[in-house]
Enzyme design. Structure first.
Site, short mmCIF file in Angstrom:
data_model
loop_
_atom_site.label_atom_id
_atom_site.label_comp_id
_atom_site.label_asym_id
_atom_site.label_seq_id
_atom_site.Cartn_x
_atom_site.Cartn_y
_atom_site.Cartn_z
N HIS A 166 -5.33 -0.10 4.55
CA HIS A 166 -4.24 -0.87 3.93
C HIS A 166 -3.16 0.08 3.40
O HIS A 166 -2.91 0.13 2.21
CB HIS A 166 -4.86 -1.69 2.78
CG HIS A 166 -4.01 -2.77 2.21
ND1 HIS A 166 -2.78 -2.55 1.63
CD2 HIS A 166 -4.23 -4.10 2.10
CE1 HIS A 166 -2.29 -3.68 1.19
NE2 HIS A 166 -3.12 -4.64 1.46
N GLU A 270 -0.46 -1.79 7.90
CA GLU A 270 -1.92 -1.62 7.83
C GLU A 270 -2.53 -1.77 9.23
O GLU A 270 -2.07 -2.59 10.02
CB GLU A 270 -2.49 -2.67 6.88
CG GLU A 270 -1.78 -2.73 5.54
CD GLU A 270 -1.95 -4.06 4.83
OE1 GLU A 270 -3.00 -4.71 5.04
OE2 GLU A 270 -1.03 -4.43 4.08
O1 TA6 Z 1 -2.34 -6.87 3.23
C1 TA6 Z 1 -1.51 -7.82 2.65
C2 TA6 Z 1 -2.26 -8.50 1.52
O2 TA6 Z 1 -3.34 -9.24 1.99
C3 TA6 Z 1 -1.27 -9.34 0.74
O3 TA6 Z 1 -1.55 -10.71 0.91
C4 TA6 Z 1 -1.44 -8.87 -0.70
O4 TA6 Z 1 -2.40 -9.66 -1.36
C5 TA6 Z 1 -1.89 -7.43 -0.49
O5 TA6 Z 1 -2.78 -7.50 0.61
C6 TA6 Z 1 -2.47 -6.76 -1.69
O6 TA6 Z 1 -3.73 -7.27 -1.97
P1 TA6 Z 1 -4.48 -6.72 -3.29
O7 TA6 Z 1 -5.78 -7.43 -3.34
O8 TA6 Z 1 -4.64 -5.24 -3.12
O9 TA6 Z 1 -3.54 -7.03 -4.43
#
Ligand code: TA6
Length: 297
Positions: A166, A270
């Site tokens: 991510h 990601e």
């Molecule tokens: O990868 C995108 C995502 O799924 C968004 O929806 C947002 O929630 C981001 O990840 C961050 O997630 P987190 O749980 O690290 O706040």
């Protein structure tokens, strides 16, 4: 613990250990060219990648938590076995577990590499009754950072999983940042009831909250940071899905571990396997690779 890690795994001039924020253990990698990286054992979380000039290529929030049982905001959260919301904690548990350091090396090529691993324990079995083994290799070269992510099924039963690196890139100004490589790719829009659309743009620019999972995306993508005059190349193998995310203004204000203005200086691109989840038979292993290269700037 630090002394033991240093005695076992330090490589003079290349791999060292330090206590980071709140005393959390981290590994520092230094390449002969001056490029560097930093990985916390918490989540095997890459929290810095810098060029030889010491400029940050990854974003880490100034408000990030550095605490057990909480994810670090920025760098490369390692997502497993669940991507997004679901029966497990958001984005699974791998990013909030303490990984083991499995090895360090400086290769003949000058590449400096470290391997982390994580296996089930009573805490994970209590919420996800599967035996598994994860390994993450982080390899730093002059102008690149390569990650190899392995998921092995060590359980007598098959299991499905999602896995994502991510990655939060630092950009000068998201409004002067462009993403190339996703034209014609089908994506799920998390902001429009998971509507499925085809990306019509060869050049994706950002002017609002963006949260999309592109399926079966090409293995070569490019980020143009026009504000800083930097080109970053992303190359992947066996990681079919790409998530593109920027929280923009309103969501940034709702995130306690993210500065209200920080949306301007970051972009998540990601790489991983999300939809459908990947099925692993007992004894089988999945291997995904992603390499980030500074092509310019
Ligand atoms: O990868 C995108 C995502 O799924 C968004 O929806 C947002 O929630 C981001 O990840 C961050 O997630 P987190 O749980 O690290 O706040």
């Amino acid at each position: 613990m630090m002394d033991d890690l240093r005695a076992r795994c330090a490589v003079p001039g290349a791999v060292d250990f330090a206590a980071g924020i709140n005393g959390m253990s981290k590994v520092s990698l230094t390449h002969a060219s001056g490029s560097s990286a930093e990985v916390h054992l918490h989540g095997a979380h890459v929290t810095a990648w810098r060029n030889a000039a010491g400029e940050d290529l990854f974003f880490v929030s100034r408000q990030s938590w550095f605490e057990a049982d909480r994810p670090i905001r920025g760098g490369i959260p390692v997502i497993f076995p669940q991507f997004g919301a679901g029966p497990l904690p958001q984005h699974g548990f791998a990013r909030i577990r303490e990984w083991e350091l499995a090895g360090t090396e400086r290769r003949d090529t000058g590449v400096v590499a470290v391997r982390f691993q994580l296996a089930e324990d009573q805490a994970t079995l209590a919420i996800w009754p599967q035996r598994f083994r994860l390994a993450l290799d982080v390899a730093l070269d002059r102008a690149s950072l390569a990650l190899t992510y392995r998921v092995a099924n060590t359980d007598p039963q098959p299991f499905d999983f999602q896995a994502m690196l991510h990655t939060y890139f630092a950009v000068g100004d998201i409004r002067r940042t462009a993403l190339y490589g996703l034209e014609g790719v089908t994506y799920i829009d998390s902001l429009r009831e998971r509507a499925r659309e085809v990306e019509p743009r060869a050049v994706i620019r950002f002017d609002q909250e963006t949260d999309r999972v592109y399926a079966q995306a090409p293995d070569a993508l490019r980020i143009e940071d026009e504000d800083r005059g930097r080109t970053l190349r992303i190359e992947k193998r066996n990681m079919p899905d790409v998530t593109v995310w920027n929280p923009w203004i309103a969501k940034a204000q709702r995130m306690p571990d993210f500065g209200d203005d920080e949306w301007e200086g970051m972009l998540c691109v990601e790489t991983g396997i999300a939809r459908p989840p990947h099925a692993l038979a007992p004894g089988e292993e999945w291997v995904g690779e992603t390499t980030f290269t500074i092509q310019r700037g």
